[in-house]
Scaffold this motif. Sequence first.
Motif, short mmCIF file in Angstrom:
data_model
loop_
_atom_site.label_atom_id
_atom_site.label_comp_id
_atom_site.label_asym_id
_atom_site.label_seq_id
_atom_site.Cartn_x
_atom_site.Cartn_y
_atom_site.Cartn_z
N MET A 1 0.95 -1.30 0.13
CA MET A 1 -0.02 -0.08 0.14
C MET A 1 0.95 1.37 0.02
SD MET A 1 -2.86 1.09 2.65
CE MET A 1 -4.07 -0.02 2.00
N ARG A 2 0.57 2.26 -0.67
CA ARG A 2 1.19 3.60 -0.63
C ARG A 2 0.53 4.61 0.06
NH1 ARG A 2 2.01 5.08 -6.72
NH2 ARG A 2 3.23 6.85 -5.74
N PHE A 3 1.44 5.56 0.36
CA PHE A 3 0.87 6.54 1.57
C PHE A 3 1.38 7.80 0.96
CE2 PHE A 3 1.00 2.78 4.23
CZ PHE A 3 -0.25 3.00 4.89
N GLU A 4 0.35 8.99 1.29
CA GLU A 4 0.79 10.46 1.06
C GLU A 4 1.13 10.91 2.39
OE1 GLU A 4 -1.53 14.28 -0.59
OE2 GLU A 4 -2.54 12.59 -0.63
N TYR A 5 2.08 11.76 2.73
CA TYR A 5 2.57 12.13 3.94
C TYR A 5 2.36 13.56 3.93
CZ TYR A 5 4.38 7.55 4.46
OH TYR A 5 4.58 6.12 4.67
N LYS A 6 2.08 14.20 5.06
CA LYS A 6 2.17 15.69 5.29
C LYS A 6 2.58 16.14 6.70
CE LYS A 6 -1.85 17.82 3.88
NZ LYS A 6 -2.97 18.57 3.38
N CYS A 7 3.30 17.08 6.83
CA CYS A 7 3.91 17.62 7.94
C CYS A 7 3.10 19.05 8.17
CB CYS A 7 5.21 17.75 7.97
SG CYS A 7 5.93 18.40 9.57
N VAL A 8 2.51 19.22 9.28
CA VAL A 8 1.85 20.67 9.66
C VAL A 8 2.35 21.07 11.12
CG1 VAL A 8 -0.57 21.56 9.98
CG2 VAL A 8 -0.14 19.69 8.23
N LEU A 9 2.42 22.53 11.10
CA LEU A 9 2.90 22.94 12.30
C LEU A 9 1.54 23.47 12.93
CD1 LEU A 9 4.88 24.12 14.20
CD2 LEU A 9 5.09 26.25 12.86
N ILE A 10 1.18 23.07 13.97
CA ILE A 10 -0.30 23.52 14.79
C ILE A 10 0.26 24.12 16.05
CG2 ILE A 10 -2.47 22.66 15.82
CD1 ILE A 10 -2.30 20.09 13.56
N LEU A 11 0.05 25.51 16.21
CA LEU A 11 0.23 26.05 17.37
C LEU A 11 -1.04 26.74 17.88
CD1 LEU A 11 3.23 28.62 16.10
CD2 LEU A 11 3.47 26.68 17.56
N GLY A 12 -1.10 26.68 19.25
CA GLY A 12 -2.38 27.12 19.83
C GLY A 12 -2.69 26.51 21.17
N THR A 13 -3.98 26.72 21.61
CA THR A 13 -4.36 25.96 22.77
C THR A 13 -5.02 24.74 22.50
OG1 THR A 13 -6.64 27.00 22.51
CG2 THR A 13 -4.96 28.20 23.83
N GLY A 14 -5.30 23.74 23.51
CA GLY A 14 -5.69 22.51 23.11
C GLY A 14 -7.08 22.38 22.22
N GLY A 15 -8.08 23.34 22.53
CA GLY A 15 -9.13 23.34 22.00
C GLY A 15 -9.21 23.65 20.18
N ARG A 16 -7.87 24.44 20.13
CA ARG A 16 -7.89 24.84 18.52
C ARG A 16 -7.18 23.56 17.79
NH1 ARG A 16 -3.65 26.69 15.58
NH2 ARG A 16 -4.32 28.02 13.94
N THR A 17 -6.24 22.94 18.82
CA THR A 17 -5.55 21.86 18.27
C THR A 17 -6.57 20.76 17.84
OG1 THR A 17 -3.64 22.48 19.26
CG2 THR A 17 -3.49 20.21 18.85
N THR A 18 -7.18 20.33 18.93
CA THR A 18 -8.24 19.41 18.52
C THR A 18 -9.17 19.37 17.50
OG1 THR A 18 -8.52 19.07 21.07
CG2 THR A 18 -10.41 18.20 19.88
#
Length: 46
Positions: A1-18
């Motif tokens: 199986m092949r996959f696509e990958y993504k790296c994301v910077l997520i800053l902020g409080t717990g609610g925003r991250t969720t």
Amino acid sequence: MRFEYKCVLILGTGGRTTRILNEYGQQGWELVTVVWAWHYFKKPVR
């Protein structure tokens, strides 16, 4: 199986991250690991 990958910077409080993580999950992305605020995702390539 092949996959696509993504790296994301997520800053902020717990609610925003969720909210952002749930949005990626609804799009089919699977959280693989977190390093500081960098979130690494993968999803199968169809």
